[in-house]
Design an enzyme around this catalytic site. Structure first.
Site, PDB file in Angstrom:
ATOM      1  N   LYS A  78      -6.560   7.064 -10.383  1.00  0.00           N
ATOM      2  CA  LYS A  78      -6.523   6.986  -8.918  1.00  0.00           C
ATOM      3  C   LYS A  78      -7.596   5.989  -8.490  1.00  0.00           C
ATOM      4  O   LYS A  78      -8.586   5.782  -9.204  1.00  0.00           O
ATOM      5  CB  LYS A  78      -6.824   8.368  -8.318  1.00  0.00           C
ATOM      6  CG  LYS A  78      -6.411   8.526  -6.878  1.00  0.00           C
ATOM      7  CD  LYS A  78      -4.983   9.042  -6.736  1.00  0.00           C
ATOM      8  CE  LYS A  78      -4.587   9.187  -5.292  1.00  0.00           C
ATOM      9  NZ  LYS A  78      -3.235   9.731  -5.137  1.00  0.00           N
ATOM     10  N   GLY A 179       0.164  17.717   9.438  1.00  0.00           N
ATOM     11  CA  GLY A 179       0.140  16.301   9.086  1.00  0.00           C
ATOM     12  C   GLY A 179       1.538  15.726   9.055  1.00  0.00           C
ATOM     13  O   GLY A 179       2.323  16.059   8.163  1.00  0.00           O
ATOM     14  N   GLY A 181       2.593  12.412   8.770  1.00  0.00           N
ATOM     15  CA  GLY A 181       2.472  10.997   8.423  1.00  0.00           C
ATOM     16  C   GLY A 181       3.679  10.549   7.611  1.00  0.00           C
ATOM     17  O   GLY A 181       4.804  11.005   7.832  1.00  0.00           O
ATOM     18  N   VAL A 183       4.764  11.178   4.559  1.00  0.00           N
ATOM     19  CA  VAL A 183       5.541  12.237   3.904  1.00  0.00           C
ATOM     20  C   VAL A 183       5.967  13.286   4.926  1.00  0.00           C
ATOM     21  O   VAL A 183       7.140  13.672   5.001  1.00  0.00           O
ATOM     22  CB  VAL A 183       4.732  12.910   2.770  1.00  0.00           C
ATOM     23  CG1 VAL A 183       5.559  14.023   2.126  1.00  0.00           C
ATOM     24  CG2 VAL A 183       4.308  11.897   1.719  1.00  0.00           C
TER      25      VAL A 183
HETATM   26  P1  NAI Z   1      -0.421   9.687   5.793  1.00  0.00           P
HETATM   27  O1  NAI Z   1      -1.773   9.111   5.974  1.00  0.00           O
HETATM   28  O2  NAI Z   1       0.759   8.823   6.079  1.00  0.00           O
HETATM   29  O3  NAI Z   1      -0.259  10.998   6.680  1.00  0.00           O
HETATM   30  C1  NAI Z   1      -1.256  11.952   6.822  1.00  0.00           C
HETATM   31  C2  NAI Z   1      -1.114  12.505   8.240  1.00  0.00           C
HETATM   32  O4  NAI Z   1      -1.999  13.606   8.375  1.00  0.00           O
HETATM   33  C3  NAI Z   1      -1.462  11.510   9.328  1.00  0.00           C
HETATM   34  O5  NAI Z   1      -0.443  11.498  10.311  1.00  0.00           O
HETATM   35  C4  NAI Z   1      -2.792  12.031   9.890  1.00  0.00           C
HETATM   36  O6  NAI Z   1      -2.936  11.722  11.266  1.00  0.00           O
HETATM   37  C5  NAI Z   1      -2.638  13.514   9.643  1.00  0.00           C
HETATM   38  N1  NAI Z   1      -3.887  14.269   9.556  1.00  0.00           N
HETATM   39  C6  NAI Z   1      -5.060  13.941   8.979  1.00  0.00           C
HETATM   40  N2  NAI Z   1      -5.944  14.950   9.078  1.00  0.00           N
HETATM   41  C7  NAI Z   1      -5.310  15.944   9.740  1.00  0.00           C
HETATM   42  C8  NAI Z   1      -5.680  17.252  10.154  1.00  0.00           C
HETATM   43  N3  NAI Z   1      -6.897  17.731   9.910  1.00  0.00           N
HETATM   44  N4  NAI Z   1      -4.761  18.008  10.780  1.00  0.00           N
HETATM   45  C9  NAI Z   1      -3.525  17.549  11.030  1.00  0.00           C
HETATM   46  N5  NAI Z   1      -3.119  16.303  10.680  1.00  0.00           N
HETATM   47  C10 NAI Z   1      -3.995  15.519  10.046  1.00  0.00           C
HETATM   48  O7  NAI Z   1      -0.376  10.253   4.299  1.00  0.00           O
HETATM   49  P2  NAI Z   1       0.895  10.643   3.424  1.00  0.00           P
HETATM   50  O8  NAI Z   1       1.263   9.502   2.550  1.00  0.00           O
HETATM   51  O9  NAI Z   1       1.927  11.251   4.295  1.00  0.00           O
HETATM   52  O10 NAI Z   1       0.274  11.755   2.468  1.00  0.00           O
HETATM   53  C11 NAI Z   1       0.008  13.068   2.950  1.00  0.00           C
HETATM   54  C12 NAI Z   1      -0.573  13.906   1.825  1.00  0.00           C
HETATM   55  O11 NAI Z   1       0.362  13.956   0.747  1.00  0.00           O
HETATM   56  C13 NAI Z   1      -1.876  13.353   1.226  1.00  0.00           C
HETATM   57  O12 NAI Z   1      -2.694  14.424   0.828  1.00  0.00           O
HETATM   58  C14 NAI Z   1      -1.398  12.585   0.001  1.00  0.00           C
HETATM   59  O13 NAI Z   1      -2.385  12.473  -0.993  1.00  0.00           O
HETATM   60  C15 NAI Z   1      -0.260  13.475  -0.454  1.00  0.00           C
HETATM   61  N6  NAI Z   1       0.728  12.776  -1.249  1.00  0.00           N
HETATM   62  C16 NAI Z   1       1.373  11.689  -0.731  1.00  0.00           C
HETATM   63  C17 NAI Z   1       2.316  11.020  -1.507  1.00  0.00           C
HETATM   64  C18 NAI Z   1       3.106   9.885  -0.969  1.00  0.00           C
HETATM   65  O14 NAI Z   1       4.132   9.528  -1.590  1.00  0.00           O
HETATM   66  N7  NAI Z   1       2.723   9.284   0.153  1.00  0.00           N
HETATM   67  C19 NAI Z   1       2.591  11.445  -2.899  1.00  0.00           C
HETATM   68  C20 NAI Z   1       1.900  12.667  -3.306  1.00  0.00           C
HETATM   69  C21 NAI Z   1       0.978  13.270  -2.504  1.00  0.00           C
END
Ligand code: NAI
Length: 353
Positions: A78, A179, A181, A183
């Site tokens: 990572k 969250g 975002g 995903v």
């Molecule tokens: P992202 O950054 O696109 O979305 C994260 C979302 O969470 C954002 O909309 C942000 O505003 C929100 N957020 C942050 N802190 C918050 C809180 N305290 N309360 C509520 N919302 C909050 O990230 P993504 O790519 O969607 O990933 C989400 C999670 O899934 C992360 O932990 C990541 O490591 C994990 N993950 C993602 C993968 C992927 O393919 N993108 C693969 C495997 C795991």
């Protein structure tokens, strides 16, 4: 690029600094036993470099376990970049980061994670071939892993509903998503299409408005989302969301979401187990993205075979829940054991060969 000594839990950890762009990053290669260490690159506003390093160490270990159980033919690594980056230097910073990845000679393969887009990965790929999540690899798939992660998480949620709610579908099942975002937003659509009722929270209120309009979801405050009166909670934001306090007071009967490192401590996991809250181990349920990105890089699977591997997440999660009940052991410890048995076998094969 400076190799950090004295971190004996990982094969290699490097600190990257590029003065021209202000880039400061860490790359952690946890294990290459099963193949090149592969895992996302995260851009986040860490308070200190110590926080960034700790996150890289934790997340890279998780990738080793995730990639082993998902059988992608890759090891675990990572990287994290200290945010914020100067927007006018963003492209150059990722190109500089790519140079550091290249110096590792293919031991680390970079992909998207929180804060890093497909475009950023294309910039990394300007200086190294050791990147994935770029786009169609010739087999009809590639690019952003998030839709594939969401698909796998949907399977894991269905398996969890089957086990904990005795439900064969999600019609009317109430699910709280923390969250929305890359995903989380895709997961909302998949869950809504499956008939689930959604409760959502995000620090970005525009995202809440959008999801509530699209899927008749109910908004929740940031503080209350994990304590919602729902059937399942799906942490899809940052790690360590499930604290001991949340585990003690949450009302849902199950946890199944995308975020990495969901348990803030082993004690939080113990509390969940003692309360018989079904927990879908994070690195098992969220493997869809790396299954796709790994196959994009290795070019070893047709689209149908890659999708089938993502579909297998359903059975794996259901199996862990059932085994947890029968053996009276927490599901996340059983997942660790599953991965560690794979490491032991691979290690013996390598040493005895
Ligand atoms: P992202 O950054 O696109 O979305 C994260 C979302 O969470 C954002 O909309 C942000 O505003 C929100 N957020 C942050 N802190 C918050 C809180 N305290 N309360 C509520 N919302 C909050 O990230 P993504 O790519 O969607 O990933 C989400 C999670 O899934 C992360 O932990 C990541 O490591 C994990 N993950 C993602 C993968 C992927 O393919 N993108 C693969 C495997 C795991």
């Amino acid at each position: 690029m400076k190799i950090l000594q004295n971190i004996d839990t990982h094969e290699k950890v490097v600190r990257v600094e590029d003065k021209a762009t202000g880039l400061i990053a860490y790359i952690a290669i946890h294990s290459t036993l099963l193949g090149p260490a592969t895992g996302g690159c995260r851009l986040f506003d860490y308070e200190t470099e110590g926080d960034a390093l700790a996150d890289t160490l934790r997340l890279s270990k998780g990738m080793t376990y995730k990639n082993a159980i998902a059988d992608v033919g890759l090891g675990g690594g990572k990287s994290v970049i200290m945010g914020p980056l100067d927007p006018s230097k963003r492209e150059a910073a990722f190109i500089a980061f790519g140079r550091a990845v290249h110096q590792l000679g293919g031991d680390y393969i970079a992909a998207e994670d929180v804060g890093v887009s497909v475009n950023d990965i294309h910039n990394i790929a300007k200086s190294t071939k050791f990147a994935t999540g770029l786009g169609d690899n010739g087999n009809g798939f590639g690019g952003d892993p998030a839709p594939y992660t969401a698909l796998g998480v949907l399977g894991g949620i269905k398996a969890t509903a089957h086990f904990a709610l005795k439900r064969s579908d999600l019609e009317g099942v109430r699910i709280a998503i923390q969250g929305i975002g890359s995903v989380g937003s895709r997961l909302c659509k998949l869950l809504s299409d499956s008939g689930a009722k959604l409760v959502v929270a995000d620090i970005d209120s525009a995202k809440i408005t959008e999801v509530c309009d699209l899927y008749q979801a109910e908004p929740s405050s940031l503080n209350d989302i994990l304590l919602s009166d729902v059937d399942i909670i799906a942490p899809c934001a940052m790690g360590r969301a499930i604290t001991v306090d949340i585990a003690k007071s949450m009302r849902a009967v199950a946890i199944a979401g995308a975020a990495n490192n969901q348990l803030a401590s082993p004690l939080a996991g113990e509390v969940l187990f003692n309360r018989q809250i079904a927990y879908a181990p994070d690195y098992v349920i969220n493997a869809g993205g790396i299954i796709m990105a790994g196959a994009e890089y290795l070019k070893n699977l047709t689209e149908a075979k890659m999708t089938k591997k993502i579909d297998e997440i359903y059975g794996r999660i259901l199996g862990l829940h059932v085994q947890s009940k029968h053996e009276q052991k927490p599901s996340y410890l059983l997942a660790d054991k599953l991965a560690e048995d794979i490491f032991a076998k691979a290690f013996l094969e390598r040493e005895v060969a």
